[in-house]
Design an enzyme around this catalytic site. Structure first.
Site, PDB file in Angstrom:
ATOM      1  N   ILE B 124       0.850  -1.184   0.000  1.00 37.50           N
ATOM      2  CA  ILE B 124       0.000   0.000   0.000  1.00 37.50           C
ATOM      3  C   ILE B 124       0.890   1.240   0.000  1.00 37.50           C
ATOM      4  O   ILE B 124       1.855   1.307   0.763  1.00 37.50           O
ATOM      5  CB  ILE B 124      -1.014  -0.006   1.171  1.00 37.50           C
ATOM      6  CG1 ILE B 124      -1.861   1.264   1.167  1.00 37.50           C
ATOM      7  CG2 ILE B 124      -0.331  -0.185   2.505  1.00 37.50           C
ATOM      8  CD1 ILE B 124      -3.179   1.092   1.869  1.00 37.50           C
ATOM      9  N   GLU B 243      -4.174  -1.341  11.837  1.00 37.88           N
ATOM     10  CA  GLU B 243      -2.751  -1.153  11.566  1.00 37.88           C
ATOM     11  C   GLU B 243      -1.999  -0.819  12.857  1.00 37.88           C
ATOM     12  O   GLU B 243      -0.915  -1.342  13.114  1.00 37.88           O
ATOM     13  CB  GLU B 243      -2.573  -0.024  10.537  1.00 37.88           C
ATOM     14  CG  GLU B 243      -1.109   0.221  10.212  1.00 37.88           C
ATOM     15  CD  GLU B 243      -0.908   1.262   9.106  1.00 37.88           C
ATOM     16  OE1 GLU B 243      -1.909   1.779   8.592  1.00 37.88           O
ATOM     17  OE2 GLU B 243       0.256   1.523   8.779  1.00 37.88           O
ATOM     18  N   GLY B 340      26.292  -5.386  27.793  1.00 40.39           N
ATOM     19  CA  GLY B 340      27.654  -4.859  27.679  1.00 40.39           C
ATOM     20  C   GLY B 340      28.127  -4.861  26.234  1.00 40.39           C
ATOM     21  O   GLY B 340      27.329  -4.672  25.315  1.00 40.39           O
TER      22      GLY B 340
END
Lengths: 374, 380
Positions: B124, B243, B340
């Protein structure tokens, strides 16, 4: 002596005086009692020249500038001193900026500490403005003020008021008017009893400090000075609250160890310390800017950023101080609430950090625009 | 916390989805990420086991299930494994509702069977180089020419942009502008003048093809007009809760997954002679995040239930979208920190979760736009 040594001497002298005369028990007794401020402490501070610090020697002051006045205020904030220095210095700054006959006449009396002065203005998102409900009228015998200002900091201690209002011609005006704490001032019950508030009813003669052309500069000088002094006060409040919290964290034991050895406590204390140290640096820069270049856009920005950081730091540090003290920090006997209330009071009174940052960014964008036009 | 929004059918479906994601998709992710696009065949394979097209009516070859909780299961399983490659949720949660609600019978017969079978891939196209959230700024035009429409313009950031066979394009059909100026068209692969630009290089979501599309006098037959002329703007609005909930459920699932992996890491990694999770800072941080993700899950599940009965408002969906995706930012950021130096290495899932999360507060309506929606609904 170097500047740093002079500052160290000054801080030391004030700290010693306050240790003797402004212990936490003294502050607590005054705050919980009927008195609005500590007049005897004020006289003691007057003797060592505190009220005249920022004022030039030509007006009988110490000529130490806002830099040292702010350093002194930090020490006063540390001890929650219930004295009206922030308001007084704001009025002094206005009178120094005005330079008029009226200003010259009053400055020495404010410098010596003989007269305490406070500021009555209105408030907008952009800062100080004309008081809403006060009118200045010119008669045959000169100016007079009529009306009411609902909240004036340090009014219960003041004998003189700097009033921003509109004249009956519609011009903005700045006036000095004498007030009588026993008559025209209505003491208010404030969140922070170490900074008294009063509603003031005005109906009497006044002297004009400056004409319309100097109005904005003079009012800005007062506001900048008030913000820097209040910010310095907040650095003191935040530093002392952090100190109290760290001392407690070192001595209080739980689960077999000092609570300060737990990361939740030590990290929070570290954050408080960093916030206050940053504020101290910003306040020093802003006070220095007031001495160097009081009217510039850079100074306006520096003052507002310093005040925003200092108020945020003080609120965070005093809240942290309550939390680190646990249940004890919630008791009336413990001084933690007095620090928290001084910080919250300052925030509500003149320095909402969001507003100050918005004013600063507006000034930044405005000066950029002027640069690009140049 | 036990989730109460799903029933036995959903749980059984989740097993199927998880199995497919683990066996048929996860092993290809590294290759897809390198290629910048997933194999298009995966759509048909996924449709075969029911991951796609389950919400298309049976007469068109779908599963005939209209219950957004099944959409949520697919979104969650993909997010939990960080399998972002092919735009499955775009198909299920965004494109399907458009086709089901707006296509006429002729169009449904033409488009839905290959959509449901995964043979045809859809996209879309709303965003343009100069137009993001402010849809009224769309400049792509469609002008009537006899029985056809001529489309001109450019779209960007289009998910499935390279793989797609059919694209729903939002175009301006009334030069005067305003909210009645927009119409939806379906543009097909091979139509003269329809070309694809770059497969865009993104910070994350490397296995997802995201492209620029160009329309140069593309002739589209009137039969490919989707919905009603001039109603495009409103049609776009009606589908927003789906959506946004799709993004919100993905945000919580991805947060939960990476947080659980990080908790495991904090238990096994030692420093200064003890597992890092036993340091109070790490323990409190994990406690905070675990609490917040649980709270987010409860809210999203409540919204999900409302959506499955068509009762969710667009304001509630906006709340869910911004808060869960902002939570996801904090979760992935702190999880990298707890790992880390290893957290910075792409071989650790947490590093990819970090970059893949970043778009979540932007697409489907930015956090700022969501707050505008919520704020306006407050009447302020």
């Amino acid at each position: 002596m170097s500047e740093a040594e002079i500052e160290g001497e000054l801080r030391g002298a004030i700290a010693r005086l306050l240790r003797d005369r402004c212990g936490i028990e003294t502050v607590a007794a005054l705050a919980d009692g009927p008195d609005q401020w500590d007049e005897s402490l004020w006289r003691a501070l007057t003797e060592v020249g505190v009220p005249g610090l920022p004022v030039g020697e030509e007006h009988g002051g110490g000529g130490a500038g806002f830099a040292l006045a702010a350093a002194a205020q930090e020490e006063l904030g540390r001890r929650l001193a219930p004295v009206p220095t922030v308001s007084l210095v704001a009025v002094q700054a206005a009178l120094m900026a005005a330079g008029s006959d009226v200003a010259e006449r009053w400055l020495p009396r404010l410098t010596s500490g003989e007269v305490v002065a406070a500021v009555a203005t209105g408030r907008t998102a952009d800062g100080w403005s004309a008081a809403d409900d006060v009118r200045a009228t010119r008669g045959r015998d000169g100016w007079s003020l009529h009306g009411h200002v609902p909240i004036v900091a340090d009014a219960p201690a003041a004998g003189l008021l700097l009033v921003a209002c509109v004249t009956d011609d519609g011009d903005p005006g700045l006036f000095l008017t004498e007030i009588d704490a026993s008559a025209g001032v209505h003491a208010l019950e404030a969140l922070d009893p170490t900074r008294p508030l009063g509603g003031v009813t005005l109906d009497g003669p006044a002297e004009r400090v400056t004409g319309p052309s100097g109005h904005d500069t003079v009012l800005a000088a007062a506001e900048n000075a008030a913000l820097v002094m209040l910010a310095a006060d907040m650095v003191g409040v935040g530093a002392e609250a952090t100190g109290l919290a760290v001392d407690h964290a070192k001595t209080r034991h739980q689960f077999g160890r000092a609570i300060g050895s737990f990361q939740a406590i030590s990290h929070r204390a570290a954050d408080m310390f960093v916030a206050v140290e940053s504020a101290r640096a910003l306040v020093a820069a802003a006070a220095g800017a007031l001495d160097e270049d009081p009217g510039s856009a850079e100074t306006r920005i520096a003052v507002r950023l310093a005040a925003a950081q200092a108020v945020d730091a003080a609120v965070a540090a005093t809240q942290g101080c309550v939390q680190i003290h646990g249940g004890m920090g919630f008791t009336w006997e413990h001084p933690a609430h007095r620090y928290l209330r001084r910080a919250k009071g300052a925030e509500a009174l003149i320095a909402f950090p969001d507003r100050l940052r918005e004013q600063a960014v507006t000034a930044v964008l405005h000066s950029r625009k002027e640069d690009s036009h140049a | 916390m036990e989730r109460d929004v799903f029933e036995a059918d959903h749980r059984a479906f989740r097993e199927v989805v998880r199995d497919f994601v683990t066996r048929e998709m996860a092993p290809h992710m590294e290759r897809w990420e390198k290629a910048g696009i997933a194999d298009r065949e995966i759509f048909a394979a996924a449709a075969k086991v029911g991951l796609l097209g389950f919400n298309v009516p049976e007469e068109f070859g779908g599963g005939g299930v209209d219950d957004f909780r099944f959409n949520a299961v697919v979104a969650e399983e993909l997010a939990a494994s960080d399998v972002h490659g092919p735009g499955f949720t775009l198909h299920n949660d965004v494109v399907a509702p458009y086709l089901l609600k707006m296509a006429n019978d002729e169009q449904k017969a033409r488009w839905l069977p290959p959509f449901a079978s995964g043979e045809e891939i859809w996209a879309i196209a709303m965003t343009e180089p100069g137009t993001g959230s402010d849809l009224k700024g769309i400049t792509t035009t469609a002008v009537r020419d006899g029985d056809d429409w001529i489309i001109n313009g450019a779209k960007t950031f289009i998910s499935n942009g390279i793989n797609s066979d059919r694209v729903i394009v939002v175009a301006k059909t009334d030069p005067a502008g305003g909210s009645k100026a927009f119409t939806l068209f379906v543009v097909e692969r091979g139509m003269p003048g329809f070309t694809r630009g770059r497969n865009l290089d993104k910070m994350g979501l490397h296995a997802q093809d995201t492209a620029e599309l160009n329309f140069d006098n593309v002739r589209v037959p009137a039969a490919n007009l989707l919905g009603e002329e001039g109603r495009g703007f409103y049609q776009l609005m009606t589908n927003l809760p789906e959506e946004r909930m799709s993004i919100a459920v993905s945000a919580v699932a991805a947060s939960r997954s990476i947080l659980d992996q990080t908790i495991e890491y904090a238990k096994t990694r030692t420093a200064f002679g003890q597992p890092i999770g036993s340091f109070q800072n790490s323990r409190f941080l994990l406690a905070e995040l675990d609490t917040e993700v649980d709270i987010a899950q409860v809210f999203v599940d409540r919204c999900l239930r409302a959506l499955s009965t068509k009762e969710l408002t667009h304001v509630e969906a906006a709340k869910a979208k911004w808060w869960t995706t902002e939570l996801q930012q904090r979760v992935v950021d702190r999880c990298v920190q707890l790992h880390g130096g290893y957290g910075y290495m792409n071989e650790y899932p947490v590093a990819k979760a970090f970059v893949n999360a970043r778009i979540q507060t932007i697409y489907g309506g930015t956090t700022e736009i969501m707050k505008e929606i919520v704020g306006r609904a407050l009447g302020v």
